[in-house]
Structure formats: C-alpha cells, structure tokens
Design a protein around this motif. Structure first.
Motif, PDB file in Angstrom:
ATOM      1  N   MET A 214     -69.538 -87.673   4.910  1.00 54.74           N
ATOM      2  CA  MET A 214     -68.800 -87.704   3.639  1.00 54.74           C
ATOM      3  C   MET A 214     -68.420 -86.287   3.217  1.00 54.74           C
ATOM      4  SD  MET A 214     -69.060 -91.022   2.934  1.00 54.74           S
ATOM      5  CE  MET A 214     -68.616 -91.171   1.195  1.00 54.74           C
ATOM      6  N   GLU A 215     -67.293 -86.173   2.548  1.00 54.39           N
ATOM      7  CA  GLU A 215     -66.887 -84.912   1.904  1.00 54.39           C
ATOM      8  C   GLU A 215     -66.259 -85.247   0.561  1.00 54.39           C
ATOM      9  OE1 GLU A 215     -64.286 -82.612   4.380  1.00 54.39           O
ATOM     10  OE2 GLU A 215     -65.769 -82.369   5.993  1.00 54.39           O
ATOM     11  N   ASN A 216     -66.793 -84.666  -0.493  1.00 53.59           N
ATOM     12  CA  ASN A 216     -66.282 -84.897  -1.852  1.00 53.59           C
ATOM     13  C   ASN A 216     -66.205 -86.385  -2.195  1.00 53.59           C
ATOM     14  OD1 ASN A 216     -65.872 -82.073  -2.194  1.00 53.59           O
ATOM     15  ND2 ASN A 216     -63.926 -82.252  -1.064  1.00 53.59           N
ATOM     16  N   GLY A 217     -67.244 -87.139  -1.770  1.00 54.53           N
ATOM     17  CA  GLY A 217     -67.323 -88.554  -2.121  1.00 54.53           C
ATOM     18  C   GLY A 217     -66.478 -89.471  -1.267  1.00 54.53           C
ATOM     19  N   LYS A 218     -65.803 -88.921  -0.238  1.00 54.20           N
ATOM     20  CA  LYS A 218     -64.955 -89.750   0.634  1.00 54.20           C
ATOM     21  C   LYS A 218     -65.440 -89.662   2.070  1.00 54.20           C
ATOM     22  CE  LYS A 218     -60.530 -90.249  -1.628  1.00 54.20           C
ATOM     23  NZ  LYS A 218     -59.132 -89.940  -1.710  1.00 54.20           N
ATOM     24  N   GLU A 349     -62.604 -95.444  -3.886  1.00 49.26           N
ATOM     25  CA  GLU A 349     -62.911 -94.008  -3.984  1.00 49.26           C
ATOM     26  C   GLU A 349     -63.428 -93.468  -2.663  1.00 49.26           C
ATOM     27  OE1 GLU A 349     -62.345 -91.996  -6.567  1.00 49.26           O
ATOM     28  OE2 GLU A 349     -61.444 -93.650  -7.689  1.00 49.26           O
ATOM     29  N   SER A 350     -64.445 -94.127  -2.093  1.00 42.17           N
ATOM     30  CA  SER A 350     -65.099 -93.634  -0.877  1.00 42.17           C
ATOM     31  C   SER A 350     -64.300 -93.908   0.391  1.00 42.17           C
ATOM     32  CB  SER A 350     -66.477 -94.275  -0.738  1.00 42.17           C
ATOM     33  OG  SER A 350     -66.343 -95.679  -0.513  1.00 42.17           O
TER      34      SER A 350
END
Length: 401
Positions: A214-218, A349-350
């Motif tokens: 994951m990066e920045n919630g994605k 979001e993710s």
C-alpha cells in the motif's frame, strides 16, 4: 512475476470470472492463487481419496465407491440458470398467474391488468390471483430464488422478472431451467481463466501472497516470494485480506454419497430442492443439490447430494435434518461448517475489491450479484453482457484469406 499490470486477482473462485471479464475489456491482468488447483472454496475435489483426507475420515473409500478418479466432488455446488412451464402446473389460479407474468411488459399498459410495477407489491399480486401461502413460498423461494420474504412488500417488478427468467430458462431446455458443468463446478473458473489467457491474462498457481503493498492508503502491488508485481487495482477473496472483512454468519454443508436418486423425484439424475423457511419454522431456506454419474462427477450408479443452509443455532446438523431425511439411506456423509465473510472496505479509496464468501444457496444468483457489484465499483459503470460476446475474429483470427 510481471513487473506491472492493471489488475491483480488473488483467489480462483468467482475472482476468475472477474479476471476474464476485465481481460476481455482490455485490462492487463495477473491472476495468482496460493493453491495448486482452481476454484478455491468452490473447488471440485478429485480423486475421492482426497475428499476423505480433506474431511479427516480414517481409511480409504470402500470398493463399492468405484475408482477414485471417477469422482469430482464440488465443495460448494451452484446451478446456473440456463435462460431460455406450463404443463407442470395444473392449478388454474397458478396457471393464470404464470401467464400474467409471462405476458407482463412494463412498457405496455395492456399487459398490466391494473398493476403498477413501481407501486404494487408482490403480496398484492399473489392476493390478486388468490394464491395460498404454500404457493407463495414455492414461487418466491424456488422460482424467484428469494432468500427471505422481504420482497413481498416491495414493488413487484423485480420478482416478476425473476420468475420470467425461471420460465424462460425452463422453456429453453424443457426439463430443467438449470445448467451444470460436466466434471463439476471447478470447470467454470478454469473456463474463465482460459478466456483471460486468450486476452493476454497471466495465471500463476502455487503462488503465496506475502504482502499487499500500500502507498497513501491505496494498493500499488502484491509481494510473492520476494518479488513485487505492481498494480492499480486488486481483486481478492476474503482469505487474502482478513483485516478488511467481517464475519456475517456461518453455512453448514453436508456432502452425501448415495447409491440411489432422491425418492419421489422421478428417478432423475439431477435436481435442486429448496425447502422454504416457513415450511420448517426457520429464518433461512434449506437447499439440496443432487448431481450424479451422468455429470461425470461420480462413479457409475452413484449420486452426490449436497445439503446446505445458514446456521441459526448451536446445533447446525440438527437444522439440516429435514433435508437429510429426504436422502436416506446415505452411504457416506462429509459435514463442514464455514464462516461467511463480507468486505468492510468497498474499495473506492483503497482500490481493493473483495468478494463475499459463498452463501448457502445452490444457485449462482447471489454470486452473480456480487460479481456485478464489484465490477461497478471497479469501473464506475454497470456490467454489459453484450461486451462479453466473442466476435468471430476472437475464434478465427483476423486473417480474411
């Protein structure tokens, strides 16, 4: 591992259907599964010896079961509606109701007989044709495949369309509205896997997933055996990401091996029985799916009946007794209780899209709903079946010579 792709899929149950669809839509798909076989929780188990091991039964299958390789036993059986009824039903009121449903067209007021499809409830429709409780139970749960009676007080259009689908499917093949793959349901995800491969998808079995990156919630990738495949979206079953799902119930299933067809079914080689909840004082229906040697899933002369329902008490096996009683005598029984999970993260979001666990039903309606829901969340548009129709060039290539 491929360095990057549009979508990574993990799990080879319903996820295979989505990877096939996305590949046809031009997405670069990488599909991985920790298992060495297709199907995940809905795999077809062969040989029979493997089923005994899976359920920790001592010893080997008796000689009366035939060759182990003659068996392909589905862990989660699901019939497919064929899409395509009249002689079976002789009750005049019910016949009138079915004719009304068959002719109903929401764009043609002459077919509506005073019914407003956006306001008239299904309960009012049943009352209009003076149908009793047992017929309502049968129609709602066995034809329309509703799992509760909530639909009775909702506008009737959806129920009418569901009953139409059953009728058209029955008309298509005559004896049954359902389809079932030869050699078991495990053939279905393999078919979609092949479809994905035709359109450039990559499949890798025996690939453990060590980390979802994951990066920045994605989501940006998945890590397997020290390598990272980068992606923009991830499709997975609940077992790959337990911190983003919640338990919503349990399902009991009993796989029963028989040497006879189910009594009072006309000695058919396959059938589906749905025991409506009201008939057995329950909150959930009980399902029975029977298939046989005719489908290349059992040794000659043998039948497989699988009973399932949503667990309501602390004694699940007692809950399925009404169905088990229909199957006697039972040669061998394999009982399992599975937790059901649903995603807590809808994925917008993710960009992680998680399928739901298989429910107790013996049809594909709820699984199809889940697939269409995930597709809409991933793409922002409704799934269009027309886009999946393979063109002539997909089969024969572009060469016109």
């Amino acid at each position: 591992l491929p360095v990057s792709c549009s979508i990574v899929c993990t799990g080879t149950g319903a996820e295979c259907i989505l990877s096939g669809i996305m590949s046809v839509n031009g997405k670069k798909v990488l599909h991985m599964d920790r298992n060495s076989y297709y199907g995940g929780d809905s795999a077809s188990i062969t040989p029979l010896e493997d089923l005994y091991k899976r359920f920790n039964l001592p010893g080997s299958p008796p000689d009366s079961m035939g060759k182990g390789r003659d068996w392909n036993v589905d862990l989660v059986p699901k019939f497919l509606m064929a899409n395509g009824l009249m002689g079976l039903f002789e009750k005049r009121r019910f016949r009138k109701f079915l004719v009304f449903v068959a002719n109903f067209d929401e764009n043609d007021p002459k077919t509506m007989e005073g019914v407003d499809p956006k306001k008239t409830t299904m309960r009012e429709i049943y009352k209009k044709f003076d149908l009793g409780q047992e017929v309502m139970d049968f129609t709602g749960h066995s034809l329309a495949l509703y799992r509760t009676d909530d639909y009775l007080d909702q506008p009737c259009m959806e129920a009418i369309n569901r009953i139409k689908l059953y009728s058209e499917s029955l008309a298509r093949y005559g004896k049954s509205p359902y389809l079932y793959p030869l050699y078991g349901l495990g053939e279905l995800p393999q078919g979609f896997a092949r479809l994905s491969a035709i359109y450039g998808g990559t499949y890798m079995l025996n690939k453990p997933i060590e980390e979802i990156v994951m990066e920045n919630g994605k989501v940006v990738g998945v890590k397997s055996e020290g390598e990272i495949a980068r992606c923009k979206q991830l499709i997975c079953d609940p077992s790959y990401i337990m911190d983003r799902v919640t338990k919503v119930g349990q399902v009991i299933r009993a796989i029963c091996i028989l040497s006879h067809p189910i009594a009072n079914t006309g000695d058919v080689n396959s059938c589906q029985i749905i025991i409506p909840q009201n008939q057995v004082n329950r909150k959930h229906d009980i399902y029975v799916c029977m298939i046989s040697f005719a489908h290349n899933v059992a040794a000659q002369g043998k039948y497989i009946a699988i009973v399932s329902t949503t667990v309501e008490t602390g004694e699940p096996e007692k809950e399925i007794k009404p169905a088990l009683d229909l199957l006697e005598p039972i040669e061998q029984k394999f009982v399992s209780i599975s937790d059901q999970y649903a995603p807590t993260d809808i994925g917008t979001e993710s960009q992680i899209f998680i399928s739901r666990s298989y429910d107790a039903t013996t049809h594909f309606e709820t699984t199809c709903d889940d697939i269409k829901d995930i597709y809409k969340r991933m793409t922002g548009s409704e799934f269009d079946f027309a886009e999946m129709e393979r063109k002539k060039k997909d089969t024969f290539g572009d060469d016109d010579s």
